[in-house]
Design a protein around this motif. Structure first.
Motif, PDB file in Angstrom:
ATOM      1  N   SER A 122      15.281  84.779   4.268  1.00 58.68           N
ATOM      2  CA  SER A 122      15.331  85.440   2.873  1.00 58.68           C
ATOM      3  C   SER A 122      15.317  84.586   1.818  1.00 58.68           C
ATOM      4  O   SER A 122      15.648  84.791   0.668  1.00 58.68           O
ATOM      5  CB  SER A 122      16.828  86.009   2.863  1.00 58.68           C
ATOM      6  N   GLY A 123      14.771  83.155   2.148  1.00 58.85           N
ATOM      7  CA  GLY A 123      14.648  82.086   1.154  1.00 58.85           C
ATOM      8  C   GLY A 123      15.537  81.069   1.221  1.00 58.85           C
ATOM      9  O   GLY A 123      15.558  80.242   0.451  1.00 58.85           O
ATOM     10  N   GLY A 124      16.819  81.345   2.089  1.00 63.25           N
ATOM     11  CA  GLY A 124      17.728  80.280   2.031  1.00 63.25           C
ATOM     12  C   GLY A 124      17.613  79.136   2.933  1.00 63.25           C
ATOM     13  O   GLY A 124      16.480  79.193   3.878  1.00 63.25           O
ATOM     14  N   GLN A 125      18.410  78.054   3.015  1.00 61.74           N
ATOM     15  CA  GLN A 125      18.139  76.770   3.776  1.00 61.74           C
ATOM     16  C   GLN A 125      19.674  76.682   4.666  1.00 61.74           C
ATOM     17  O   GLN A 125      20.760  77.028   3.842  1.00 61.74           O
ATOM     18  CB  GLN A 125      17.803  75.686   3.052  1.00 61.74           C
ATOM     19  N   ALA A 126      19.774  75.986   5.330  1.00 66.74           N
ATOM     20  CA  ALA A 126      20.962  75.674   6.364  1.00 66.74           C
ATOM     21  C   ALA A 126      20.841  74.353   6.986  1.00 66.74           C
ATOM     22  O   ALA A 126      19.892  73.761   7.427  1.00 66.74           O
ATOM     23  CB  ALA A 126      21.153  76.692   7.148  1.00 66.74           C
ATOM     24  N   TYR A 127      22.077  73.760   7.136  1.00 64.13           N
ATOM     25  CA  TYR A 127      22.187  72.759   8.150  1.00 64.13           C
ATOM     26  C   TYR A 127      22.895  73.176   9.452  1.00 64.13           C
ATOM     27  O   TYR A 127      23.560  74.049   9.354  1.00 64.13           O
ATOM     28  CB  TYR A 127      23.366  71.538   7.339  1.00 64.13           C
ATOM     29  N   TRP A 128      22.554  72.418  10.492  1.00 61.73           N
ATOM     30  CA  TRP A 128      23.518  72.665  11.588  1.00 61.73           C
ATOM     31  C   TRP A 128      23.614  71.286  12.140  1.00 61.73           C
ATOM     32  O   TRP A 128      22.796  70.573  12.676  1.00 61.73           O
ATOM     33  CB  TRP A 128      22.495  73.571  12.740  1.00 61.73           C
ATOM     34  N   VAL A 129      24.889  71.042  12.097  1.00 57.69           N
ATOM     35  CA  VAL A 129      25.528  69.626  12.313  1.00 57.69           C
ATOM     36  C   VAL A 129      25.874  69.426  13.815  1.00 57.69           C
ATOM     37  O   VAL A 129      26.955  70.234  14.307  1.00 57.69           O
ATOM     38  CB  VAL A 129      26.379  69.082  11.404  1.00 57.69           C
ATOM     39  N   CYS A 130      25.647  68.431  14.624  1.00 60.15           N
ATOM     40  CA  CYS A 130      26.246  68.237  16.031  1.00 60.15           C
ATOM     41  C   CYS A 130      26.729  66.863  16.104  1.00 60.15           C
ATOM     42  O   CYS A 130      26.159  65.935  15.426  1.00 60.15           O
ATOM     43  CB  CYS A 130      24.958  68.225  17.023  1.00 60.15           C
ATOM     44  N   PRO A 131      27.874  66.649  16.842  1.00 62.75           N
ATOM     45  CA  PRO A 131      28.488  65.531  16.754  1.00 62.75           C
ATOM     46  C   PRO A 131      27.713  64.287  17.826  1.00 62.75           C
ATOM     47  O   PRO A 131      28.027  63.216  17.599  1.00 62.75           O
ATOM     48  CB  PRO A 131      29.754  65.664  17.589  1.00 62.75           C
ATOM     49  N   LEU A 132      26.653  64.743  18.481  1.00 61.48           N
ATOM     50  CA  LEU A 132      26.132  63.481  19.549  1.00 61.48           C
ATOM     51  C   LEU A 132      24.551  63.807  19.459  1.00 61.48           C
ATOM     52  O   LEU A 132      24.224  64.861  19.271  1.00 61.48           O
ATOM     53  CB  LEU A 132      26.753  63.755  20.983  1.00 61.48           C
ATOM     54  N   ILE A 133      24.131  62.410  19.858  1.00 65.61           N
ATOM     55  CA  ILE A 133      22.627  62.642  19.976  1.00 65.61           C
ATOM     56  C   ILE A 133      22.272  62.889  21.506  1.00 65.61           C
ATOM     57  O   ILE A 133      21.313  63.593  21.636  1.00 65.61           O
ATOM     58  CB  ILE A 133      21.844  61.289  19.449  1.00 65.61           C
ATOM     59  N   GLU A 134      22.794  62.281  22.198  1.00 66.61           N
ATOM     60  CA  GLU A 134      22.346  62.328  23.677  1.00 66.61           C
ATOM     61  C   GLU A 134      23.668  63.106  24.614  1.00 66.61           C
ATOM     62  O   GLU A 134      24.528  63.195  24.184  1.00 66.61           O
ATOM     63  CB  GLU A 134      22.223  60.857  24.198  1.00 66.61           C
ATOM     64  N   GLU A 135      23.002  63.261  25.787  1.00 65.78           N
ATOM     65  CA  GLU A 135      23.906  63.953  26.846  1.00 65.78           C
ATOM     66  C   GLU A 135      25.205  63.004  27.129  1.00 65.78           C
ATOM     67  O   GLU A 135      24.865  61.888  27.077  1.00 65.78           O
ATOM     68  CB  GLU A 135      23.294  64.340  28.035  1.00 65.78           C
ATOM     69  N   SER A 136      26.336  63.569  27.030  1.00 66.18           N
ATOM     70  CA  SER A 136      27.409  62.682  27.745  1.00 66.18           C
ATOM     71  C   SER A 136      28.199  63.761  28.672  1.00 66.18           C
ATOM     72  O   SER A 136      28.555  64.920  28.451  1.00 66.18           O
ATOM     73  CB  SER A 136      28.163  62.688  26.505  1.00 66.18           C
ATOM     74  N   GLU A 137      28.213  63.262  29.809  1.00 62.47           N
ATOM     75  CA  GLU A 137      28.833  63.932  30.995  1.00 62.47           C
ATOM     76  C   GLU A 137      30.635  64.009  30.788  1.00 62.47           C
ATOM     77  O   GLU A 137      31.201  65.111  30.985  1.00 62.47           O
ATOM     78  CB  GLU A 137      28.821  63.482  32.279  1.00 62.47           C
ATOM     79  N   LYS A 138      30.870  62.988  30.123  1.00 67.73           N
ATOM     80  CA  LYS A 138      32.488  62.721  29.934  1.00 67.73           C
ATOM     81  C   LYS A 138      32.735  63.763  28.668  1.00 67.73           C
ATOM     82  O   LYS A 138      34.073  64.476  28.925  1.00 67.73           O
ATOM     83  CB  LYS A 138      32.660  61.473  29.412  1.00 67.73           C
ATOM     84  N   LEU A 139      31.919  64.068  27.847  1.00 73.54           N
ATOM     85  CA  LEU A 139      32.331  64.829  26.573  1.00 73.54           C
ATOM     86  C   LEU A 139      31.499  66.114  26.710  1.00 73.54           C
ATOM     87  O   LEU A 139      30.245  66.143  26.564  1.00 73.54           O
ATOM     88  CB  LEU A 139      32.326  64.257  25.393  1.00 73.54           C
TER      89      LEU A 139
END
Length: 672
Positions: free
Chosen positions: A461-478
């Motif tokens: 509809s003409g809007g824009q959005a951010y989608w923010v994530c805490p990590l760049i790569e895979e982490s089995e621990k988290l």
């Protein structure tokens, strides 16, 4: 004071254990306050000893037997002439059976328990010598490490107490309502039963807290005196460039911005160096204030500079400033690590010759080969991201250039009174007219499909959005969603909209191209790490999705949320969380959901995390507080601040002696 600061012990193994507790001198030992006490000063009769109380009892062993009940245990029955008491041992050596002989008199300490039949017992009592006289004071129990006995610590405390009179540096007349420091320390280590009350203990602890806060405030007061004594360039507003910029703005400054500008102008017009912190909530208009301050330097034929912690933020400052000053015929130069050698050389030359009026860059500005022609004002954005040493390097650029430090993370009141009390602080406490408050939503990740559908509708509809994530790569621990996976997920589920990915490992030129395309609305959804936490300004982007919000801190969540709501349209921030959520994470999410005021959020952040984690002591240049709590001890902090100036004026030798005592093993704190 030499003796109390002397090194203790000569046994390497013991020294290592002591150092693990940060005990290096007798003074450290004196400040190693007991965590609790055991009252072994009187013997109680068994018949009058109440359940759930800890007592010393003495009696004659009547019976000794081993029994097998679920686990093997040894039971020793004693009688003191008033009643029987059972001593129970679940873990014991075979020689216990012979050690506890019938007819022997023993003395023990422990907590009275009642069994189902009403019989009194003590589980694993502490054995005491029945031949020695009872102690005159309570037995202190200290925090320790394996291999370091309570007896050894008590021996060191006894040695340290011989030097106690050396620590009374503050005359009684300044603190008449609290015990002397030596008295407070003695009381806490050698607690007499008659003094074992919360009122007396609290007064002794209060004295330690006050002395610690005084040491902190003496350091800051010294730094303040040093600051106001440093000469710098006099910059008087000439209302030429500044007036031209103000007349061309499509909006008027808020009252708060005008007040802050007046404070800055008054400072830089003095012959001493300004070191001022400009704080204001996300989107409050700090950038235009900083720009107007820099124009005063340029009006006076000097250079000004903006330094930002990331290239994205620095570049945004560069683009914004160039756009603001487009009609002023000024040379704004960009300096960052991503420049090629030819571009970097040209920038260096322009800066050194004075052709560059305003220089904007990253950490690259700190480099030795960057030589300014006549730098008079430095603006440091997100100042907490820069270390003490980096900030000190600025003193070498120009003649003590004025420093304006900006922060979108408001400082809680107690931190402003303590760790930042050597700074002058200006606060923008209102948002520009027309800003619409951001709507914050808490959404469980099991409703992810609804969020994705909402983004699809919003962006088409003409809007824009951010989608923010805490990590760049895979982490089995988290077990967290990473930015690459989310990018691929959105590309698959949102084929109608243009999706892009940005994170810290992407090259600067590529980042710049992505952000340009996002500003130009060619990209509709930007998947990002927290690299866009600060400074990114795209007014059309009105939706922010934060993945795994339960893993992020309050300050970071507030900063990220501030990337939307930059225009005059309703913006939304969706905090996606993954169950189960820890108790502390629930508190953070509740605070961010209920508050949009950055100052309220900062106060709550201080309560949840404490000053150490917020400041980072290596960054702040100040040591941690061992006894005082800034929120709980605000009255003591106020008292310390009042006393510092009085003592420094009337007893000029005391401040440095006091600092040396409390921070003897932290020399670096005395020089920043």
């Amino acid at each position: 004071m030499t003796n109390v600061l002397s090194l203790i012990e000569d046994d390497a193994a013991v020294i290592e254990r002591l150092h693990s507790l940060n005990l290096k001198t007798y003074w450290d030992v004196l400040l190693h306050i007991p965590i609790r006490y055991e009252d072994c000063t009187t013997i109680s009769s068994i018949s009058e000893s109440l359940p759930e109380t800890k007592v010393v009892v003495q009696g004659i062993i009547q019976q000794v037997h081993q029994i097998k009940y679920k686990t093997k245990q040894l039971q020793v029955v004693i009688n003191d002439g008033t009643s029987n008491l059972v001593l129970i041992f679940f873990h014991f050596y075979p020689n216990y059976v012979t050690q506890y002989k019938i007819g022997k008199t023993i003395r023990v300490y422990g907590e009275i328990k009642l069994d189902f039949h009403g019989n009194k017992s003590i589980i694993h009592p502490k054995a005491l010598s029945e031949s020695k006289p009872l102690p005159q004071t309570l037995t202190p129990i200290y925090s320790s490490v394996t291999g370091l006995t309570q007896k050894k610590i008590m021996s060191l405390v006894d040695q340290a107490l011989n030097y106690l009179l050396q620590v009374d540096l503050i005359p009684d007349t300044y603190v008449p309502d609290l015990p002397r420091l030596s008295e407070a320390i003695t009381l806490l280590h050698k607690m007499q039963a008659k003094f074992n009350s919360s009122t007396i203990i609290n007064k002794a602890i209060a004295r330690l807290k006050l002395e610690e806060l005084l040491a902190q405030q003496f350091i800051l007061y010294n730094k303040y005196l040093e600051k106001v004594s440093r000469t710098s360039t006099i910059l008087k507003p000439k209302a030429t460039l500044t007036r031209k910029l103000l007349d061309g703005l499509p909006y008027k400054l808020t009252k708060s911005q005008t007040q802050v500008l007046a404070e800055i102008y008054a400072d830089i017009a003095k012959p001493t160096q300004m070191i001022r912190l400009l704080q204001g909530d996300v989107g409050s208009g700090k950038t235009i204030v900083a720009t107007l301050a820099m124009l005063v330097a340029v009006e006076n034929n000097f250079q000004a500079c903006i330094i930002a912690p990331t290239e994205i933020l620095a570049e945004q400052h560069y683009l914004k400033t160039k756009n603001l000053l487009i009609n002023l015929n000024l040379n704004v130069v960009w300096l960052a690590g991503s420049l090629n050698s030819k571009e970097r050389s040209a920038a260096y030359s322009s800066i050194a010759s004075g052709a560059a009026n305003i220089i904007i860059g990253t950490h690259a500005v700190f480099q030795k080969n960057v030589e300014f022609n006549n730098l008079a004002l430095v603006v440091i954005d997100e100042q907490h991201r820069f270390g003490v040493e980096q900030r000190l390097q600025l003193q070498l650029k120009g003649i003590n250039p004025h420093q304006l430090m900006m922060s979108a993370t408001p400082i809680p009141r107690t931190l402003a009174m303590s760790y930042f009390s050597n700074l002058d602080i200006s606060t923008i406490n209102e948002l520009p007219i027309g800003r619409v408050p951001i709507k914050t939503l808490l959404v469980n990740n099991n409703r992810r499909h609804e969020v994705i559908n909402f983004i699809d509708s919003h962006c088409t509809s003409g809007g824009q959005a951010y989608w923010v994530c805490p990590l760049i790569e895979e982490s089995e621990k988290l077990n967290l969603e990473n930015v690459q996976n989310v990018y691929e997920e959105m590309c698959l589920k949102l084929p109608r909209i243009k999706v892009a990915l940005i994170h810290g490992k992407i090259k600067a030129a590529e980042k710049s191209k992505i952000m340009d395309d996002f500003r130009d609305q060619q990209i509709k959804l930007l998947i990002a790490t927290t690299v866009i936490e600060v400074g990114v300004d795209v007014p059309n982007a009105s939706v922010m999705i934060i993945e795994h919000s339960e893993r992020m801190g309050l300050s970071q969540l507030h900063q990220l949320r501030g990337r939307v709501g930059r225009g005059n349209i309703q913006s939304q921030c969706v905090l996606l969380y993954q169950s189960p959520v820890s108790e502390i994470a629930q508190k953070r999410l509740k605070v961010i959901y209920e508050n949009s005021d950055g100052f309220a959020i900062a106060d709550n952040d201080l309560l949840l995390r404490g000053p150490g984690e917020i400041l980072g002591y290596k960054q702040s240049g100040l040591p941690n507080l061992k006894f005082a709590n800034l929120e709980q001890d605000l009255d003591l902090l106020k008292k310390a601040k009042e006393l510092v100036k009085i003592i420094a004026t009337e007893q000029s030798s005391i401040p440095q002696l006091h600092i040396n005592l409390w921070h003897h093993n932290q020399d670096k704190y005395l020089s920043v």
